[in-house]
Design a protein around this motif. Sequence first.
Motif, mmCIF file in Angstrom:
data_model
loop_
_atom_site.group_PDB
_atom_site.id
_atom_site.type_symbol
_atom_site.label_atom_id
_atom_site.label_comp_id
_atom_site.label_asym_id
_atom_site.label_seq_id
_atom_site.Cartn_x
_atom_site.Cartn_y
_atom_site.Cartn_z
ATOM 1 N N LEU A 145 36.128 33.164 37.417
ATOM 2 C CA LEU A 145 35.987 33.848 36.064
ATOM 3 C C LEU A 145 37.523 33.951 34.994
ATOM 4 O O LEU A 145 37.338 34.279 33.963
ATOM 5 C CB LEU A 145 35.546 35.213 36.400
ATOM 6 N N SER A 146 38.636 33.620 35.912
ATOM 7 C CA SER A 146 39.605 33.763 34.909
ATOM 8 C C SER A 146 39.694 32.607 34.029
ATOM 9 O O SER A 146 40.545 32.574 33.201
ATOM 10 C CB SER A 146 41.097 33.366 36.105
ATOM 11 N N SER A 147 38.767 31.612 34.131
ATOM 12 C CA SER A 147 38.789 30.356 33.272
ATOM 13 C C SER A 147 37.682 30.552 32.206
ATOM 14 O O SER A 147 37.625 29.653 31.334
ATOM 15 C CB SER A 147 38.401 29.035 33.974
ATOM 16 N N LEU A 148 37.286 31.781 32.284
ATOM 17 C CA LEU A 148 36.186 32.089 31.065
ATOM 18 C C LEU A 148 36.818 32.095 29.749
ATOM 19 O O LEU A 148 37.929 32.523 29.534
ATOM 20 C CB LEU A 148 35.523 33.222 31.407
ATOM 21 N N SER A 149 36.289 31.351 28.512
ATOM 22 C CA SER A 149 36.739 31.449 27.418
ATOM 23 C C SER A 149 35.685 32.096 26.440
ATOM 24 O O SER A 149 34.502 31.762 26.695
ATOM 25 C CB SER A 149 37.144 30.032 26.807
ATOM 26 N N CYS A 150 36.016 32.884 25.521
ATOM 27 C CA CYS A 150 35.046 33.599 24.622
ATOM 28 C C CYS A 150 35.559 33.177 23.121
ATOM 29 O O CYS A 150 36.733 33.238 22.918
ATOM 30 C CB CYS A 150 34.970 35.136 24.653
ATOM 31 N N TYR A 151 34.602 33.164 22.179
ATOM 32 C CA TYR A 151 34.904 32.560 20.787
ATOM 33 C C TYR A 151 34.000 33.718 19.923
ATOM 34 O O TYR A 151 32.893 33.668 20.218
ATOM 35 C CB TYR A 151 34.765 31.349 20.684
ATOM 36 N N VAL A 152 34.601 34.264 18.860
ATOM 37 C CA VAL A 152 33.976 34.920 18.183
ATOM 38 C C VAL A 152 34.016 34.172 16.662
ATOM 39 O O VAL A 152 35.022 33.708 16.109
ATOM 40 C CB VAL A 152 34.549 36.403 17.771
ATOM 41 N N SER A 153 32.976 33.945 15.927
ATOM 42 C CA SER A 153 32.735 33.415 14.506
ATOM 43 C C SER A 153 33.619 34.090 13.399
ATOM 44 O O SER A 153 33.650 35.318 13.516
ATOM 45 C CB SER A 153 31.264 33.276 14.024
ATOM 46 N N GLY A 154 34.453 33.350 12.920
ATOM 47 C CA GLY A 154 35.269 34.008 11.811
ATOM 48 C C GLY A 154 36.739 34.184 12.423
ATOM 49 O O GLY A 154 37.469 34.455 11.666
ATOM 50 N N GLU A 155 36.879 34.194 13.708
ATOM 51 C CA GLU A 155 38.118 34.494 14.465
ATOM 52 C C GLU A 155 38.703 33.545 15.458
ATOM 53 O O GLU A 155 39.688 32.887 15.542
ATOM 54 C CB GLU A 155 38.115 35.748 15.020
ATOM 55 N N GLY A 156 37.687 32.670 16.050
ATOM 56 C CA GLY A 156 37.926 31.740 16.937
ATOM 57 C C GLY A 156 38.103 32.328 18.350
ATOM 58 O O GLY A 156 37.406 33.329 18.623
ATOM 59 N N ARG A 157 39.046 31.922 19.224
ATOM 60 C CA ARG A 157 39.090 32.092 20.643
ATOM 61 C C ARG A 157 39.615 33.823 20.374
ATOM 62 O O ARG A 157 40.670 33.853 20.014
ATOM 63 C CB ARG A 157 40.018 31.155 21.393
ATOM 64 N N VAL A 158 39.092 34.422 21.396
ATOM 65 C CA VAL A 158 39.655 35.806 21.495
ATOM 66 C C VAL A 158 40.066 36.435 22.811
ATOM 67 O O VAL A 158 39.802 35.593 23.895
ATOM 68 C CB VAL A 158 38.488 37.036 20.999
ATOM 69 N N PRO A 159 40.879 37.476 22.914
ATOM 70 C CA PRO A 159 41.503 37.714 24.482
ATOM 71 C C PRO A 159 40.298 38.153 25.133
ATOM 72 O O PRO A 159 39.406 38.864 25.031
ATOM 73 C CB PRO A 159 42.284 38.923 24.186
ATOM 74 N N VAL A 160 40.387 37.756 26.581
ATOM 75 C CA VAL A 160 39.515 37.912 27.623
ATOM 76 C C VAL A 160 40.374 38.563 28.857
ATOM 77 O O VAL A 160 41.103 37.825 29.085
ATOM 78 C CB VAL A 160 38.629 36.714 27.996
ATOM 79 N N THR A 161 39.914 39.874 29.418
ATOM 80 C CA THR A 161 40.529 40.286 30.517
ATOM 81 C C THR A 161 39.715 40.543 31.760
ATOM 82 O O THR A 161 38.517 40.841 31.349
ATOM 83 C CB THR A 161 41.060 41.718 30.098
ATOM 84 N N LEU A 162 39.926 39.934 32.774
ATOM 85 C CA LEU A 162 39.421 40.048 33.985
ATOM 86 C C LEU A 162 39.852 41.375 34.464
ATOM 87 O O LEU A 162 41.020 41.271 35.200
ATOM 88 C CB LEU A 162 39.462 38.758 34.948
ATOM 89 N N LEU A 163 38.989 42.205 35.079
ATOM 90 C CA LEU A 163 39.230 43.515 35.876
ATOM 91 C C LEU A 163 38.561 43.281 37.241
ATOM 92 O O LEU A 163 37.329 43.094 37.229
ATOM 93 C CB LEU A 163 38.657 44.613 35.069
ATOM 94 N N GLY A 164 39.268 43.110 38.244
ATOM 95 C CA GLY A 164 38.878 43.140 39.589
ATOM 96 C C GLY A 164 38.497 41.953 39.699
ATOM 97 O O GLY A 164 38.923 40.693 39.093
ATOM 98 N N THR A 165 37.366 41.769 40.373
ATOM 99 C CA THR A 165 36.644 40.354 40.612
ATOM 100 C C THR A 165 35.671 39.668 39.617
ATOM 101 O O THR A 165 35.649 38.507 39.491
ATOM 102 C CB THR A 165 36.204 40.242 41.976
ATOM 103 N N ASN A 166 35.026 40.677 38.810
ATOM 104 C CA ASN A 166 33.855 40.077 37.952
ATOM 105 C C ASN A 166 33.849 40.929 36.790
ATOM 106 O O ASN A 166 32.646 40.658 36.313
ATOM 107 C CB ASN A 166 32.555 39.987 38.682
ATOM 108 N N ARG A 167 34.597 41.689 36.419
ATOM 109 C CA ARG A 167 34.235 42.708 35.179
ATOM 110 C C ARG A 167 35.010 41.968 34.216
ATOM 111 O O ARG A 167 36.580 41.823 34.218
ATOM 112 C CB ARG A 167 34.625 44.097 35.516
ATOM 113 N N ILE A 168 34.314 41.818 33.096
ATOM 114 C CA ILE A 168 35.112 40.975 31.668
ATOM 115 C C ILE A 168 35.148 42.094 30.606
ATOM 116 O O ILE A 168 34.144 42.706 30.259
ATOM 117 C CB ILE A 168 34.127 39.980 31.404
ATOM 118 N N GLU A 169 36.324 42.069 30.180
ATOM 119 C CA GLU A 169 36.464 42.684 28.632
ATOM 120 C C GLU A 169 36.916 41.864 27.686
ATOM 121 O O GLU A 169 37.755 41.015 27.840
ATOM 122 C CB GLU A 169 37.396 44.080 28.815
#
Length: 336
Positions: free
Chosen positions: A275-299
């Motif tokens: 999950l540390s390799s998860l990538s997220c993108y928002v239209s109008g901004e592009g790639r956005v910061p992703v934080t992994l909390l513990g083993t599987n909580r994503i913010e």
Amino acid sequence: MKKLTLLFFCIGFHLPHAVAADSAVILMYHRFGETRFPSTNIRLEQLNAHINELKRGPYTVLPVAEIVSRIKSGKPLPDRTVGITVDDGFKSVYEEAWPRFERANLPFTVFISTDPLDEKRASYMTWSNVRKMKAAGVDFGAHTASHLHMTAASPAQNKAEIKKSNTRLAAELGIAPSLFAYPFGEAGTEVINTVRTGGYAFSFGQHSGVVHPKSDFNYLPRFAMNENYGNDDRFKLIINALPLPVMDFTPKDTKIGQVNPPNVGFTAAPSLKNLSSLSCYVSGEGRVPVTLLGTNRIEIRATKPFAKGRTRLNCTLLGTSGRWHWLGTQFVSLKS
């Protein structure tokens, strides 16, 4: 996206055809060969390429109603099952798409907005066209009467639209619709609850993602096809996609309120790895910061307020099989 596509082909495109699966990709089209409208149109050569890939590749195309019913009830599907949908009911569905799908023996579902047909608008199918397709085995679902922005309307207005649409479809086709698609894919908690009163078994948005047993069957994902996002590489990437199952998704309402950008978070299924390799993108901004909390909580924290209208969030993760897990959400804001 180029690196993602190349990696996909290198690692796992030609994988053995698995016996069974519990997920499926649903495609969404609008117009065919209407190049004046590139954001909703698919060029005919692109459509021909899509059909050729679906016919010669390791895919099984089934009726959409059957797909979602089997997933919800826990009945297995062939791996790489694909469903085809078309929104609105433009004339090019009848003149261009249907003959091609019929020759290829590919089932599909059309979501009809009924007012344009009743008003005999030139760019739309006629009810005679619809009945002919229905008699030949094409499925039809509801898409409201006027194709309104449901998140900007009152519950009473939306209920009236649903009732009018259902009445007209039942009158013309002899059966009440069991499937519904939100116009523009716009929804939110209030709209979804209103649509539930329409008697539909399943409802679809326009956010990307793969349908799986934990999906919200009142707001199912579909991958949109158009001229810009209908090239061969992206099409192959999508129809080989896998679900990215999550729980405790926040915010619960995709209609933007006082907090903009929204604080997005979810708990990923334990089966997902790296999950540390998860990538997220928002239209109008592009790639956005992703934080992994513990083993599987994503913010996920976008840095810019979402613009008025629709904003899409897409998260992807390369699976151990070389196929991409995909999660999408569409937010809607009524304020600029």
